[in-house]
Design a protein around this motif. Structure first.
Motif, PDB file in Angstrom:
ATOM      1  N   THR A 225       0.826  -1.214   0.000  1.00  0.00           N
ATOM      2  CA  THR A 225       0.000   0.000   0.000  1.00  0.00           C
ATOM      3  C   THR A 225       0.855   1.258   0.000  1.00  0.00           C
ATOM      4  O   THR A 225       0.639   2.175  -0.807  1.00  0.00           O
ATOM      5  CB  THR A 225      -0.927   0.006   1.221  1.00  0.00           C
ATOM      6  OG1 THR A 225      -1.719  -1.196   1.225  1.00  0.00           O
ATOM      7  CG2 THR A 225      -1.859   1.207   1.184  1.00  0.00           C
ATOM      8  N   GLN A 226       1.832   1.319   0.885  1.00  0.00           N
ATOM      9  CA  GLN A 226       2.686   2.504   0.969  1.00  0.00           C
ATOM     10  C   GLN A 226       3.505   2.683  -0.308  1.00  0.00           C
ATOM     11  O   GLN A 226       3.645   3.801  -0.819  1.00  0.00           O
ATOM     12  CB  GLN A 226       3.630   2.389   2.171  1.00  0.00           C
ATOM     13  CG  GLN A 226       2.934   2.314   3.520  1.00  0.00           C
ATOM     14  CD  GLN A 226       2.637   0.886   3.949  1.00  0.00           C
ATOM     15  OE1 GLN A 226       2.271   0.049   3.138  1.00  0.00           O
ATOM     16  NE2 GLN A 226       2.796   0.622   5.240  1.00  0.00           N
ATOM     17  N   ILE A 227       4.049   1.582  -0.860  1.00  0.00           N
ATOM     18  CA  ILE A 227       4.871   1.681  -2.055  1.00  0.00           C
ATOM     19  C   ILE A 227       4.036   2.144  -3.243  1.00  0.00           C
ATOM     20  O   ILE A 227       4.459   3.008  -4.024  1.00  0.00           O
ATOM     21  CB  ILE A 227       5.550   0.329  -2.349  1.00  0.00           C
ATOM     22  CG1 ILE A 227       6.566   0.006  -1.243  1.00  0.00           C
ATOM     23  CG2 ILE A 227       6.247   0.346  -3.714  1.00  0.00           C
ATOM     24  CD1 ILE A 227       7.197  -1.361  -1.366  1.00  0.00           C
ATOM     25  N   ASP A 228       2.840   1.590  -3.388  1.00  0.00           N
ATOM     26  CA  ASP A 228       1.970   1.999  -4.497  1.00  0.00           C
ATOM     27  C   ASP A 228       1.618   3.481  -4.416  1.00  0.00           C
ATOM     28  O   ASP A 228       1.517   4.168  -5.443  1.00  0.00           O
ATOM     29  CB  ASP A 228       0.691   1.162  -4.493  1.00  0.00           C
ATOM     30  CG  ASP A 228       0.930  -0.257  -4.978  1.00  0.00           C
ATOM     31  OD1 ASP A 228       2.000  -0.502  -5.568  1.00  0.00           O
ATOM     32  OD2 ASP A 228       0.059  -1.120  -4.756  1.00  0.00           O
ATOM     33  N   HIS A 229       1.433   3.979  -3.205  1.00  0.00           N
ATOM     34  CA  HIS A 229       1.094   5.394  -3.020  1.00  0.00           C
ATOM     35  C   HIS A 229       2.215   6.293  -3.536  1.00  0.00           C
ATOM     36  O   HIS A 229       1.982   7.216  -4.338  1.00  0.00           O
ATOM     37  CB  HIS A 229       0.827   5.672  -1.545  1.00  0.00           C
ATOM     38  CG  HIS A 229       0.646   7.124  -1.233  1.00  0.00           C
ATOM     39  ND1 HIS A 229      -0.458   7.849  -1.644  1.00  0.00           N
ATOM     40  CD2 HIS A 229       1.439   7.997  -0.538  1.00  0.00           C
ATOM     41  CE1 HIS A 229      -0.337   9.096  -1.230  1.00  0.00           C
ATOM     42  NE2 HIS A 229       0.802   9.209  -0.563  1.00  0.00           N
ATOM     43  N   TYR A 230       3.447   6.008  -3.118  1.00  0.00           N
ATOM     44  CA  TYR A 230       4.573   6.863  -3.520  1.00  0.00           C
ATOM     45  C   TYR A 230       4.931   6.654  -4.993  1.00  0.00           C
ATOM     46  O   TYR A 230       5.347   7.609  -5.667  1.00  0.00           O
ATOM     47  CB  TYR A 230       5.785   6.574  -2.633  1.00  0.00           C
ATOM     48  CG  TYR A 230       5.601   7.064  -1.217  1.00  0.00           C
ATOM     49  CD1 TYR A 230       5.561   8.433  -0.926  1.00  0.00           C
ATOM     50  CD2 TYR A 230       5.454   6.166  -0.158  1.00  0.00           C
ATOM     51  CE1 TYR A 230       5.385   8.880   0.368  1.00  0.00           C
ATOM     52  CE2 TYR A 230       5.278   6.614   1.146  1.00  0.00           C
ATOM     53  CZ  TYR A 230       5.242   7.969   1.402  1.00  0.00           C
ATOM     54  OH  TYR A 230       5.059   8.422   2.685  1.00  0.00           O
ATOM     55  N   VAL A 231       4.778   5.445  -5.494  1.00  0.00           N
ATOM     56  CA  VAL A 231       5.030   5.207  -6.918  1.00  0.00           C
ATOM     57  C   VAL A 231       4.027   5.966  -7.778  1.00  0.00           C
ATOM     58  O   VAL A 231       4.373   6.525  -8.822  1.00  0.00           O
ATOM     59  CB  VAL A 231       4.975   3.697  -7.227  1.00  0.00           C
ATOM     60  CG1 VAL A 231       4.952   3.449  -8.735  1.00  0.00           C
ATOM     61  CG2 VAL A 231       6.176   2.989  -6.611  1.00  0.00           C
ATOM     62  N   GLY A 232       2.778   6.014  -7.331  1.00  0.00           N
ATOM     63  CA  GLY A 232       1.770   6.779  -8.056  1.00  0.00           C
ATOM     64  C   GLY A 232       2.096   8.257  -8.104  1.00  0.00           C
ATOM     65  O   GLY A 232       1.935   8.907  -9.144  1.00  0.00           O
ATOM     66  N   ILE A 233       2.571   8.796  -6.992  1.00  0.00           N
ATOM     67  CA  ILE A 233       2.969  10.207  -6.965  1.00  0.00           C
ATOM     68  C   ILE A 233       4.136  10.463  -7.919  1.00  0.00           C
ATOM     69  O   ILE A 233       4.125  11.427  -8.705  1.00  0.00           O
ATOM     70  CB  ILE A 233       3.351  10.626  -5.529  1.00  0.00           C
ATOM     71  CG1 ILE A 233       2.122  10.559  -4.606  1.00  0.00           C
ATOM     72  CG2 ILE A 233       3.949  12.030  -5.514  1.00  0.00           C
ATOM     73  CD1 ILE A 233       2.432  10.834  -3.161  1.00  0.00           C
ATOM     74  N   ALA A 234       5.136   9.589  -7.880  1.00  0.00           N
ATOM     75  CA  ALA A 234       6.291   9.749  -8.765  1.00  0.00           C
ATOM     76  C   ALA A 234       5.887   9.609 -10.231  1.00  0.00           C
ATOM     77  O   ALA A 234       6.375  10.351 -11.097  1.00  0.00           O
ATOM     78  CB  ALA A 234       7.360   8.720  -8.412  1.00  0.00           C
ATOM     79  N   ARG A 235       4.976   8.684 -10.528  1.00  0.00           N
ATOM     80  CA  ARG A 235       4.533   8.508 -11.911  1.00  0.00           C
ATOM     81  C   ARG A 235       3.792   9.741 -12.415  1.00  0.00           C
ATOM     82  O   ARG A 235       3.982  10.173 -13.555  1.00  0.00           O
ATOM     83  CB  ARG A 235       3.624   7.281 -12.009  1.00  0.00           C
ATOM     84  CG  ARG A 235       3.220   6.954 -13.441  1.00  0.00           C
ATOM     85  CD  ARG A 235       2.186   5.846 -13.514  1.00  0.00           C
ATOM     86  NE  ARG A 235       2.735   4.593 -13.018  1.00  0.00           N
ATOM     87  CZ  ARG A 235       2.305   3.983 -11.911  1.00  0.00           C
ATOM     88  NH1 ARG A 235       1.342   4.526 -11.178  1.00  0.00           N
ATOM     89  NH2 ARG A 235       2.824   2.843 -11.542  1.00  0.00           N
ATOM     90  N   ASP A 236       2.945  10.321 -11.577  1.00  0.00           N
ATOM     91  CA  ASP A 236       2.204  11.523 -11.985  1.00  0.00           C
ATOM     92  C   ASP A 236       3.147  12.698 -12.252  1.00  0.00           C
ATOM     93  O   ASP A 236       2.984  13.436 -13.229  1.00  0.00           O
ATOM     94  CB  ASP A 236       1.188  11.900 -10.906  1.00  0.00           C
ATOM     95  CG  ASP A 236       0.075  10.869 -10.781  1.00  0.00           C
ATOM     96  OD1 ASP A 236      -0.135  10.110 -11.745  1.00  0.00           O
ATOM     97  OD2 ASP A 236      -0.575  10.818  -9.711  1.00  0.00           O
ATOM     98  N   GLN A 237       4.140  12.855 -11.390  1.00  0.00           N
ATOM     99  CA  GLN A 237       5.095  13.941 -11.591  1.00  0.00           C
ATOM    100  C   GLN A 237       5.932  13.724 -12.851  1.00  0.00           C
ATOM    101  O   GLN A 237       6.183  14.673 -13.606  1.00  0.00           O
ATOM    102  CB  GLN A 237       5.999  14.064 -10.368  1.00  0.00           C
ATOM    103  CG  GLN A 237       5.265  14.548  -9.112  1.00  0.00           C
ATOM    104  CD  GLN A 237       6.187  14.670  -7.914  1.00  0.00           C
ATOM    105  OE1 GLN A 237       7.330  14.222  -7.960  1.00  0.00           O
ATOM    106  NE2 GLN A 237       5.686  15.244  -6.828  1.00  0.00           N
ATOM    107  N   THR A 238       6.351  12.489 -13.073  1.00  0.00           N
ATOM    108  CA  THR A 238       7.130  12.189 -14.275  1.00  0.00           C
ATOM    109  C   THR A 238       6.301  12.424 -15.531  1.00  0.00           C
ATOM    110  O   THR A 238       6.789  12.990 -16.523  1.00  0.00           O
ATOM    111  CB  THR A 238       7.617  10.728 -14.241  1.00  0.00           C
ATOM    112  OG1 THR A 238       8.378  10.506 -13.049  1.00  0.00           O
ATOM    113  CG2 THR A 238       8.473  10.413 -15.457  1.00  0.00           C
ATOM    114  N   LYS A 239       5.054  12.010 -15.495  1.00  0.00           N
ATOM    115  CA  LYS A 239       4.181  12.217 -16.643  1.00  0.00           C
ATOM    116  C   LYS A 239       3.979  13.703 -16.926  1.00  0.00           C
ATOM    117  O   LYS A 239       3.963  14.138 -18.081  1.00  0.00           O
ATOM    118  CB  LYS A 239       2.827  11.541 -16.390  1.00  0.00           C
ATOM    119  CG  LYS A 239       1.873  11.600 -17.552  1.00  0.00           C
ATOM    120  CD  LYS A 239       0.584  10.864 -17.228  1.00  0.00           C
ATOM    121  CE  LYS A 239      -0.391  10.944 -18.402  1.00  0.00           C
ATOM    122  NZ  LYS A 239      -1.669  10.231 -18.090  1.00  0.00           N
ATOM    123  N   SER A 240       3.841  14.480 -15.856  1.00  0.00           N
ATOM    124  CA  SER A 240       3.668  15.917 -16.023  1.00  0.00           C
ATOM    125  C   SER A 240       4.903  16.554 -16.658  1.00  0.00           C
ATOM    126  O   SER A 240       4.805  17.394 -17.558  1.00  0.00           O
ATOM    127  CB  SER A 240       3.379  16.570 -14.674  1.00  0.00           C
ATOM    128  OG  SER A 240       3.301  17.965 -14.786  1.00  0.00           O
TER     129      SER A 240
END
Length: 258
Positions: A225-240
């Protein structure tokens, strides 16, 4: 029809089920493809969806008939078997890091021959003393048919050629700059790899890769759960960031507008 029923029975018997019907919006997208596969027919939405990862690990990557799978190995389901595989491969890689490949292979063959020859002589002496007719101690293994049929060989080659053709097409697309962003990504990655290569050699990278393979999955399973949360944040920033870069590149912006 018989093959399909056997395939379906294996899936329902061996694979863990997800508690989600097909129509549920939370069901992963790959489930629709998997359930609609001709080998797995579903008559009702109440039938639960199976995990394709477990399918691959249990039905496609079973190791030499021992009952242990790659999935079970990297998730440490059986500590003794995983420890044996992990320890053996790690010792092998460490040996290759310290000695040449020829030396490591030679010592391994000598060690194996020492064991088999010693056991063969031991069994021969025991049979001579006891006057028994047990025969060759490795007869069961010598009688095993290990020949590769032409059909199996061609099937393996055809499967390999699919991946080779995809790799060649990807290489041509990247080096001839079909997509500028993808080619720039490759250039940046290769530039970073020059620094990695200055610090590590190939064997060191393989050792690090093995340590990651046998540690990351179990850590991810525990803190998913914790890893998916931070990976999602990093993915959104990278996509942006990638979208901003693409917007500033004239060729990409024109391509999107079309």
């Amino acid at each position: 029809m018989r093959k399909r029923s056997i395939f379906r029975s294996k899936l329902t018997r061996t694979l863990p089920l997800l508690k989600l019907p097909i129509s549920d919006p939370r069901t992963p997208q790959w489930c629709g493809f998997f359930v609609n596969h001709p080998c797995y027919s579903i008559q009702s939405e109440d039938v639960q969806v199976v995990s394709i990862l477990s399918c691959l690990s249990r039905d496609c990557f079973a190791l030499f008939g021992t009952g242990i799978t790659v999935h079970d190995l990297i998730f440490w389901r059986d500590v003794k078997k995983t420890g044996f595989v992990f320890g053996t491969t790690l010792i092998m890689l460490l040996s290759l890091a310290a000695f040449s490949v020829i030396s490591v292979v030679s010592y391994l063959i000598l060690a194996l021959l020492s064991v088999t020859i010693s056991f063969r002589v031991y069994k021969s002496v025991i049979q001579a003393v006891q006057k028994s007719e047990e025969g060759h101690p490795f007869k069961a293994y010598l009688d095993v048919d290990i020949t590769l049929s032409s059909e199996a060989f061609h099937s393996y080659m055809n499967a390999a050629m699919v991946h080779v053709n995809k790799a060649l097409k990807l290489i041509i697309r990247l080096f001839l700059v079909e997509d500028l962003v993808d080619s720039l990504k490759l250039a940046v990655f290769m530039w970073l790899m020059t620094y990695v290569g200055a610090v590590f050699n190939g064997i060191t990278l393989l050792i690090l890769a093995e340590l990651l393979v046998f540690s990351v999955p179990i850590v991810y399973e525990k803190y998913k759960t914790q890893i998916d949360h931070y990976v999602g944040i990093a993915r959104d920033q990278t996509k942006s960031i990638v979208e901003k870069i693409q917007a500033k590149l004239p060729g990409i912006a024109k391509k999107k507008a079309e």
